[in-house]
Structure formats: structure tokens, C-alpha cells
Write a protein that holds these residues in place. Structure first.
Motif, PDB file in Angstrom:
ATOM      1  N   ALA A 118       0.792  -1.229   0.000  1.00 54.02           N
ATOM      2  CA  ALA A 118       0.000   0.000   0.000  1.00 54.02           C
ATOM      3  C   ALA A 118       0.831   1.289   0.000  1.00 54.02           C
ATOM      4  O   ALA A 118       0.510   2.225  -0.739  1.00 54.02           O
ATOM      5  CB  ALA A 118      -0.961   0.000   1.189  1.00 54.02           C
ATOM      6  N   SER A 134      -0.026   4.394  -3.168  1.00 59.20           N
ATOM      7  CA  SER A 134      -0.866   5.567  -2.966  1.00 59.20           C
ATOM      8  C   SER A 134      -0.083   6.649  -2.233  1.00 59.20           C
ATOM      9  O   SER A 134       0.963   6.384  -1.647  1.00 59.20           O
ATOM     10  CB  SER A 134      -2.122   5.196  -2.165  1.00 59.20           C
ATOM     11  OG  SER A 134      -1.764   4.677  -0.889  1.00 59.20           O
ATOM     12  N   ASN A 187     -15.546   6.148  -0.437  1.00 61.97           N
ATOM     13  CA  ASN A 187     -14.494   5.393   0.246  1.00 61.97           C
ATOM     14  C   ASN A 187     -13.263   6.273   0.412  1.00 61.97           C
ATOM     15  O   ASN A 187     -12.547   6.521  -0.566  1.00 61.97           O
ATOM     16  CB  ASN A 187     -14.138   4.129  -0.540  1.00 61.97           C
ATOM     17  CG  ASN A 187     -13.267   3.172   0.262  1.00 61.97           C
ATOM     18  OD1 ASN A 187     -12.476   3.590   1.098  1.00 61.97           O
ATOM     19  ND2 ASN A 187     -13.404   1.891   0.006  1.00 61.97           N
ATOM     20  N   THR A 208     -10.412   5.718   1.627  1.00 61.45           N
ATOM     21  CA  THR A 208      -9.119   5.057   1.430  1.00 61.45           C
ATOM     22  C   THR A 208      -8.849   4.756  -0.034  1.00 61.45           C
ATOM     23  O   THR A 208      -7.732   4.404  -0.392  1.00 61.45           O
ATOM     24  CB  THR A 208      -9.054   3.741   2.227  1.00 61.45           C
ATOM     25  OG1 THR A 208     -10.066   2.836   1.732  1.00 61.45           O
ATOM     26  CG2 THR A 208      -9.271   4.002   3.700  1.00 61.45           C
ATOM     27  N   LEU A 209      -9.879   4.881  -0.895  1.00 66.98           N
ATOM     28  CA  LEU A 209      -9.713   4.585  -2.320  1.00 66.98           C
ATOM     29  C   LEU A 209     -10.297   5.714  -3.165  1.00 66.98           C
ATOM     30  O   LEU A 209     -11.404   5.611  -3.678  1.00 66.98           O
ATOM     31  CB  LEU A 209     -10.404   3.269  -2.682  1.00 66.98           C
ATOM     32  CG  LEU A 209      -9.774   1.973  -2.174  1.00 66.98           C
ATOM     33  CD1 LEU A 209     -10.681   0.795  -2.513  1.00 66.98           C
ATOM     34  CD2 LEU A 209      -8.397   1.758  -2.772  1.00 66.98           C
TER      35      LEU A 209
END
Length: 380
Positions: free
Chosen positions: A186, A190, A338, A340-341
Motif C-alpha cells: 500500500a 498511494s 471510500n 481510502t480509495l
């Protein structure tokens, strides 16, 4: 080319049944048919006269991606070095970092494909010609090569070969690779640093448009920058113009489905309009104009090159409309709700890959019921 053809024909018996290297026949066949059109024909059943085989279809898709590749490598240099440099300086900066990703992707992926072909005794599958290029196009430019290699292994072995190889997989292998990398590595997938490789320019920010909005900030890029692709992002996704050129090639050659492309676009627009109608004081992604959602992030690239994958997409005409529309809906929905996305296209396509057979099933069953009703009326 005649010289090469004669050399291949000379050693071909060694790889045929009874030859010294019969075991490696599938590997030889894969190389031969990649270089030349296969000369074998069907012996029974229906005969379709067509000069295009699966490898030529895949090559056409690769050609359609070339504009995004060229621009993407230039944009890597532009995002890293800042203004004031020439085209070739930008391009070579990007090429030095992107070409190794392509090499690793093809070396690892094709190596596994050849190994499976030899082990199973069948011809080399052609699908990885496209997948091997798609994977680096949707990855951050500074992703360590060993992480890319592991992601490729997972995508080919688990996402493809475990189902039986090309034509049997239910999930898009390239997106499987990205999903694996996202959940396994991760920090490398990102943030505002992964999109700009070892920057040499002071004050360069690698934050994407969606990343800025997810943090309730306002992106500084103009609509022109977003459309042309002068923004941070993965190599293939930034330039909508280059993606549209690729889409035109796929549509002109009849390889890409216009139904899926158009319905995905409509689904994204509808979901964006719904969010705009409600508005928000805490989430800038909700307030982001619906039409801008369609030109940033991976929406356009996924719409053209991922959602239209003929293996994992819906097959019926009506099913393609439903399949594409839901991809557009879920892409913007995931992107907005979302935290986180901030990019939702990958998850939306993978989700609908799973439901594509179900969509086709109910479309076919619906047609059968309609025909039965017509038959009853005729016999009445």
C-alpha cells in the motif's frame, strides 16, 4: 523475412511430434505464430474465412495503447523535471524508468506462460501480449521492480492460469496485479510521492487530482491540463486525448465494444450528477463537477482498455449495456464514498467481472421467456 521463415521451417521438425525437442513444441509454436500468421486450417465444423487470429487482435490493442505509452513516458519526465526542458529530455527521463517495468512484466509473465504451455502441452496463450503492457501502465512509476514481478506472478498464476489460461479467467489479470500490489504494498501504491519518481525539481508535488480532493483540497490543474494529461498519475491514465485515440482505433477495427464504452460513460455521468445534486461541505469529491470525474483518474483508461476486455466482460448486447452502466455507477460511488480509495475504477471493473456471467444468464433467460410467450400466442 524469408531468411527467418526458412530457418524456422528448417528447425520446426525438431519441435514436432517425435522430434528431439517435442516437449518444447508449444514454446516454438508460440514464437512462430507470433512472427507469422498460422498456416493451419480447420478440418471439420464451421469454417470462418478471416485473416485475423487472436494474436493479431492482441497486437491491435497494443497499437491502440502506443499513444498513451509515448505521452506517458514524456509526462513522467515533465512531472519530475518541471518546465524548461525539451521533449527528448522529458521522454528519455520517462523511458529510462518505464521501459524496465515493461521488460520485467513481459519477462516474468511470458516466462510463466511458456512454462505452463510446456507443462500442459498446449500452445502459448496470446492474452499476455496485452496484459504484459497494461500492468506497467496502471502502476506507479517508482514501484520497485521486484514488487512488480511478484504482482505479475500473482496475476498470471492465480488470476489467469488457475482458471485454465486465456479465455477462461473471470477477472481481468492486469487489474488483479494492481489489486494485489495495492493491498500488499500500500505505501508504494498511494500517496503524493509514488507518482513522481526520484524528482529532480524543487517543489514538485506528485499528488493526483483525486488525492487532493480526497483530502478536501482543491486541485490546481486546469481542465485543459486534466484532458491533455499534464497531471500526476500512472503512465497510461493521465491523457484523455491519447486514450481517445486508442479508443478510436479499437472501435474502428471492431475490437472494442462501443456499448460498454458508452454505457460506462453514462453510468459515471449519472452517479456524478446524483452526488452533485446533493452537495457536501465535508467531501470535495461530492462537489467535484460530474463531467470532470470522467476525465481524471483511471476512469477513461479503464473504460477503454479494461472494461471492454472480451473475456471478462458481458457477452450479450443487452448485458453489455447493463455491465458498463454499473461499472460507471460503482466507479464514481467507490471514488466518492471510500476515503481510502479515491480511485474506484479498478474495484468497479473487478466487481462487475464477477457478475458479468450472471448478467448474461438473466439476459438470455429473459429472451427465452419472451420467445416462449410469443410461441404461446402464435399457437393460440
Amino acid at each position: 523475412m524469408d531468411f527467418l521463415r526458412s530457418k524456422l521451417d528448417k528447425i520446426k521438425p525438431l519441435f514436432e511430434k517425435g522430434g528431439k525437442y517435442e516437449k518444447y513444441g508449444p514454446a516454438f509454436s508460440g514464437i512462430d505464430t507470433f512472427l507469422y500468421v498460422p498456416n493451419h486450417t480447420t478440418k471439420k465444423g464451421a469454417h470462418i474465412r478471416d485473416g485475423v487470429d487472436l494474436k493479431r487482435v492482441m497486437i491491435t490493442v497494443v497499437i491502440a495503447m502506443i499513444p498513451t505509452i509515448i505521452f506517458g513516458m514524456w509526462n513522467i519526465g515533465y512531472q519530475n523535471m518541471g518546465a524548461g526542458h525539451g521533449f527528448w529530455e522529458y521522454f528519455m527521463f520517462g523511458a529510462v524508468r518505464f521501459v524496465p517495468m515493461i521488460v520485467v512484466s513481459y519477462a516474468v509473465g511470458l516466462g510463466i506462460e511458456f512454462a505452463y504451455a510446456i507443462f500442459r502441452g498446449h500452445e502459448v496463450n496470446e492474452g499476455y501480449l496485452v496484459t504484459g503492457l497494461l500492468i506497467p501502465l496502471i502502476m506507479p512509476i517508482d514501484l520497485p521492480l521486484w514488487m512488480l514481478a511478484v504482482s505479475v506472478v500473482f496475476a498470471v498464476v492465480i488470476g489467469k492460469e488457475a482458471f485454465g489460461g486465456t479465455g477462461m479467467n473471470i477477472l481481468n489479470p492486469a487489474l488483479v496485479a494492481r489489486a494485489f500490489a495495492l493491498f500488499s504494498y500500500a505505501p508504494y501504491m498511494s500517496g503524493n510521492t509514488v507518482w513522481v519518481a526520484d524528482s529532480v525539481a524543487d517543489g514538485v508535488s506528485g499528488e493526483t487530482v483525486l488525492g487532493t480532493l480526497a483530502a478536501n483540497g482543491q486541485p490546481s490543474f486546469s481542465v485543459y491540463d486534466m484532458f491533455m494529461g499534464f497531471i500526476p498519475g500512472s503512465v497510461g491514465e493521465t491523457s484523455v486525448l491519447m486514450i481517445l485515440i486508442g479508443a478510436a482505433i479499437l472501435l474502428f477495427t471492431g475490437i472494442g465494444s462501443w456499448r460498454i464504452m458508452l454505457s460506462t460513460l453514462l453510468g459515471g455521468a449519472v452517479m456524478g450528477l446524483i452526488f452533485n445534486a446533493f452537495g457536501s461541505t465535508t467531501n470535495e469529491l461530492i462537489n467535484f463537477p460530474w463531467w470532470k470525474h470522467l476525465i481524471v483518474g483511471g476512469f477513461a483508461f479503464g473504460l477503454v482498455f479494461m472494461a471492454t476486455d472480451p473475456v471478462t466482460a458481458a457477452q450479450t448486447a443487452k448485458g453489455k449495456w447493463i455491465y458498463g452502466f454499473l461499472i460507471g455507477i460503482f466507479a464514481i460511488l467507490i471514488r466518492v464514498v471510500n476515503p481510502t480509495l479515491p480511485e474506484g475504477m479498478m474495484m468497479a471493473i473487478l466487481l462487475m467481472n464477477v457478475f458479468a456471467p450472471t448478467i448474461d444468464h438473466y439476459v438470455v433467460q429473459g429472451n427465452i421467456k419472451k420467445r416462449k410467450k410469443r410461441l404461446v400466442k402464435v399457437n393460440a
